[in-house]
Design an enzyme around this catalytic site. Structure first.
Site, PDB file in Angstrom:
ATOM      1  N   SER A 194      43.652  88.833  84.320  1.00  0.00           N
ATOM      2  CA  SER A 194      44.932  88.134  84.136  1.00  0.00           C
ATOM      3  C   SER A 194      45.893  88.642  85.203  1.00  0.00           C
ATOM      4  O   SER A 194      45.606  89.609  85.897  1.00  0.00           O
ATOM      5  CB  SER A 194      45.507  88.455  82.763  1.00  0.00           C
ATOM      6  OG  SER A 194      46.053  89.763  82.753  1.00  0.00           O
ATOM      7  N   ASP A 195      47.052  88.008  85.327  1.00  0.00           N
ATOM      8  CA  ASP A 195      48.104  88.644  86.121  1.00  0.00           C
ATOM      9  C   ASP A 195      48.889  89.549  85.167  1.00  0.00           C
ATOM     10  O   ASP A 195      48.644  89.584  83.954  1.00  0.00           O
ATOM     11  CB  ASP A 195      48.992  87.609  86.822  1.00  0.00           C
ATOM     12  CG  ASP A 195      49.711  88.216  88.022  1.00  0.00           C
ATOM     13  OD1 ASP A 195      49.761  89.468  88.119  1.00  0.00           O
ATOM     14  OD2 ASP A 195      50.241  87.473  88.859  1.00  0.00           O
ATOM     15  N   TRP A 196      49.830  90.254  85.720  1.00  0.00           N
ATOM     16  CA  TRP A 196      50.608  91.266  84.994  1.00  0.00           C
ATOM     17  C   TRP A 196      51.216  90.661  83.719  1.00  0.00           C
ATOM     18  O   TRP A 196      52.088  89.811  83.801  1.00  0.00           O
ATOM     19  CB  TRP A 196      51.700  91.772  85.929  1.00  0.00           C
ATOM     20  CG  TRP A 196      52.525  92.890  85.406  1.00  0.00           C
ATOM     21  CD1 TRP A 196      53.638  92.780  84.607  1.00  0.00           C
ATOM     22  CD2 TRP A 196      52.338  94.281  85.657  1.00  0.00           C
ATOM     23  NE1 TRP A 196      54.144  94.014  84.356  1.00  0.00           N
ATOM     24  CE2 TRP A 196      53.379  94.962  84.994  1.00  0.00           C
ATOM     25  CE3 TRP A 196      51.409  95.021  86.383  1.00  0.00           C
ATOM     26  CZ2 TRP A 196      53.510  96.343  85.029  1.00  0.00           C
ATOM     27  CZ3 TRP A 196      51.543  96.399  86.416  1.00  0.00           C
ATOM     28  CH2 TRP A 196      52.581  97.046  85.744  1.00  0.00           C
ATOM     29  N   ASP A 197      50.721  91.090  82.582  1.00  0.00           N
ATOM     30  CA  ASP A 197      51.252  90.651  81.281  1.00  0.00           C
ATOM     31  C   ASP A 197      51.090  89.148  81.029  1.00  0.00           C
ATOM     32  O   ASP A 197      51.704  88.601  80.112  1.00  0.00           O
ATOM     33  CB  ASP A 197      52.748  91.035  81.179  1.00  0.00           C
ATOM     34  CG  ASP A 197      53.254  90.954  79.745  1.00  0.00           C
ATOM     35  OD1 ASP A 197      52.447  91.136  78.816  1.00  0.00           O
ATOM     36  OD2 ASP A 197      54.450  90.675  79.557  1.00  0.00           O
TER      37      ASP A 197
END
Ligand code: BGC
Length: 700
Positions: A252-255
């Site tokens: 995923s990307d950050w959060d």
């Protein structure tokens, strides 16, 4: 035992919490809680830890103190260099030199590896046509063909693994998908586009990166046609895994898994965990949603353990491929011999030279002569190392940077006096500063004025509504121009700037972007003619932000002759593919090997290029096509090939391109790639607007 069997055997010994642990990446590190999580085998990857000693310490806990001793995967954002900072990716794309881009990526990977990193979160391969978006700096510009060449080169460089004869690094092309098409150029915003366009423009660089062997892919923050990418099963399962056969790790990307709730797509973090894992996100960067909820979701029978096993197998397989189980530790002595090694610095200078684009050179103001007695160097960015590092500058330090003032000092003869004045700040300035700078300029034969953007005016979430130079800088430029001393405008920036006033009034403009540690050396090389500029723009420069989106491969429309604005010229300031040289190249003799081909056939296109000037130089020869009539309307031009050639003064070379079905086809509304019979135009030229034109047919 082969890797598949090793993974199987290890997986069979793992508990469910240990499996979920492998799928968890911590982006911020809290020694009190996180050390025990590593010890319990509840963390698979870390982001943002630096230095071989620190990494070894953490690795030791994972390897020697956790039950199964599975090493951690250490990730970092290494976007254009680790400590030896190269030009920003948009600048490197101006080189149209994939071999050199591969080299800088390989050096960055080697340096990162020396500090214990095994996974670099790059390249960013998002195509964008919106220079307001700060992240345009991180990519290769507006075109899928050039973007694919750059993506392939960067992945090959990062994963070259030629150092110490062992695999040591994985690339992570990002952000899948459509991120460059966010509305209004505002980061994280909505993306709504046809699937056909997505396939034709956004997907090719990802496909090229995967063909080049990319081991991982990062998911974009944005929603795509109503479904956030981190929960988009069509994108991650159907396209990426089933259609393209991607077997690597999707992170995923950050959060961005947690953000499925903010998007209004998941009702809770628990639902976000289910949606993300079912959509094919194998690793959770930072949100801890998997850590908190996957266990229960499996225990309640909502998520199948088979889905977890698939994700964990991919992650373990990557760790085996990287040789992490055999060599989890990094020799702390390595970094001092690898970081900023002399050949890395030399490559940084070479890359920086090839990244510079000469935008204007009226009356051959450039190259500057060594006979100048007094030279003014003016502007807030002339002596600013931080700005020259650009966004995402890794472990780069401004003390490593040769500034433009310093570079000019080293390039000139002892007899030349350099007078420097800042003139203003990047955002604000005083009348006094400006007057002092103008006074200095009026004493000199030429004034080099260095203006543009600081490093944090572009990059993630650093978006702008205007592409103008900040008003104090503009006012400084006008004041220096008013002195009558010829001005060479040197631009330092992370995105195209609308410098129409300068184009109209200033004799010479040099686009240097943010060139990294050797910025000053390379800029001086170009200003004094030690390097003949060869860069060409990978993105269209608008005259003002109101023209956005503006890109060369536009559609014809039903009224092509009526494209206009009542308040501005409709043409770009500088077109895609544009860039000047200190010499002149003449194009002649366009020859096509056949007048027609079958839909599976191929065709050779040749042209002669003559260096008609008195200086040796490189030229980037570009091939464009247009499918004149088709069941889906086609762009006025599409780039389908390029060569970068070196021509001595007076030399002629013939360049040859081969056009095949792959270049002539497009994706139709049934999402199929087709080559339709009919007439095609073809151009070979120095940019997207000029060139020799020919025609051929594709037979039915
Ligand atoms: C960016 C990614 C980056 C990640 C980790 C995110 O905000 O979108 O490109 O890799 O942070 O730093």
């Amino acid at each position: 035992m082969n890797i598949k069997n090793k993974v199987k055997a290890l997986l069979a010994r793992m508990t469910l919490p240990e499996k979920v642990g492998q799928m968890t990446q911590l982006g911020t590190f809290n020694p009190t809680d996180d050390l025990s999580l590593i010890r319990e085998g509840r963390v698979g990857s870390l982001l943002g830890v630096k230095g071989a000693e620190t990494v070894n310490e953490l690795q030791r806990i994972a390897v020697e103190q956790s039950r199964l001793g599975i090493p951690l995967l250490i990730a970092a954002d290494v976007i254009h260099g680790y400590r030896s900072i190269f030009p920003i990716p948009l600048a490197e794309a101006c080189s149209w030199n994939p071999a050199l881009v591969e080299e800088t990526a390989a050096i960055a990977a080697r340096e990162a590896s020396a500090e214990g990193i095994q996974w670099v979160l790059s390249p960013m391969v998002d195509i964008t046509r919106d220079p307001r978006w700060g992240r345009i700096a991180e990519g290769a510009g507006e075109d899928p063909y050039l973007g694919s060449e750059m993506a392939r080169a960067r992945v090959k460089g990062i994963q070259r693994n030629d150092w110490n004869n062992r695999p040591y690094m994985m690339a992570c092309p990002k952000h899948f998908a459509g991120y460059g098409f966010i509305e209004a150029g505002r980061d994280y915003n909505t993306v709504d586009m046809s699937i056909r366009r997505l396939r034709e423009i956004c997907f090719p660089p990802f496909q090229a990166a995967i063909e080049a062997g990319a081991g991982t892919i990062m998911v974009a923050f944005n929603e795509l046609n109503g479904v956030p990418c981190a929960g988009n099963g069509w994108l991650l399962k159907e396209v990426l895994q089933q259609q393209w056969g991607f077997e690597g790790v999707v992170v995923s990307d950050w959060d961005s898994i947690g953000e499925l709730v903010e998007h209004g797509y998941a009702r809770s973090r628990e639902e976000a965990a289910r949606l993300a894992i079912e959509s094919g996100v194998h690793m959770d960067m930072q949100s801890l949603v998997y850590h908190e909820h996957l266990l229960d979701l499996v225990r309640q029978g909502i998520v199948s353990e088979l889905v977890i096993d698939d994700a964990v197998s991919r992650i373990l397989s990557m760790k085996f491929q990287l040789g992490l189980f055999d060599r989890p530790y990094t020799d702390p002595a390595l970094a001092s011999t690898i970081l900023l090694a002399p050949d890395h610095v030399q490559t940084a200078r070479h890359m920086a030279c090839e990244s510079i684009v000469l935008l204007k050179n009226e009356g051959n103001v450039l190259p500057l002569k060594q006979t100048i007695r007094k030279l003014a160097v003016i502007g807030p960015l002339a002596n600013d190392g931080d700005a020259l590092l650009g966004c995402w500058s890794g472990q780069g330090r401004s003390s490593d940077v040769v500034t433009i003032v310093d570079g000019i000092h080293t390039a000139v003869n002892a007899g030349m006096e350099i007078l420097y004045a800042k003139g203003c700040g990047t955002a604000e300035g005083t009348e006094n500063e400006k007057t002092e700078a103008a006074a200095i300029a009026s004493l000199c034969e030429v004034a080099i004025v260095v203006l543009g953007e600081t490093a944090n005016m572009s990059g993630e979430n650093n978006n702008r509504t205007s592409l103008d130079l900040p008003s104090c800088q503009m006012s400084l430029l006008k004041a220096i121009h008013d002195t009558g001393t010829p001005v060479v405008l040197v631009l330092v920036n992370g995105r195209p700037l609308s410098v129409e006033w300068a184009q109209l009034h200033v004799p010479a403009i040099v686009e240097t972007w943010q060139l990294g540690i050797q910025a000053g050396m390379a800029t001086a090389d170009v200003l004094f003619g030690h390097y003949n500029p060869s860069g060409k723009l990978p993105v269209t420069f608008p005259r003002n932000a109101g023209q956005i989106p503006i890109y060369y491969s536009a559609k014809k429309t039903g009224r092509p002759q009526m494209k206009h604005y009542v308040d501005a010229n409709v043409e770009p300031l500088y077109p895609f593919g544009y860039g000047l040289s200190y010499t002149t190249f003449e194009y002649s003799n366009l020859v096509l090997s056949k007048p027609s081909i079958s839909p599976q056939g191929s065709l050779k296109v040749q042209a002669c290029i003559f260096n008609a000037g008195s200086m040796d130089g490189e030229e980037i020869v570009q091939l464009y096509i247009c499918d004149e009539f088709a069941s889906i309307t086609r762009p006025v031009k599409e780039l389908k090939g390029f060569w970068k050639i070196m021509l001595r003064a007076g030399e002629t070379q013939t360049v040859e391109f081969e056009l095949t079905a792959e270049h002539l086809g497009f994706v139709n509304n049934e999402q199929q790639f087709v080559v339709e019979p009919g007439s095609f135009r073809v151009w070979v030229g120095p940019n997207s607007t000029d060139g020799l034109e020919g025609k051929f047919e594709v037979d039915s």
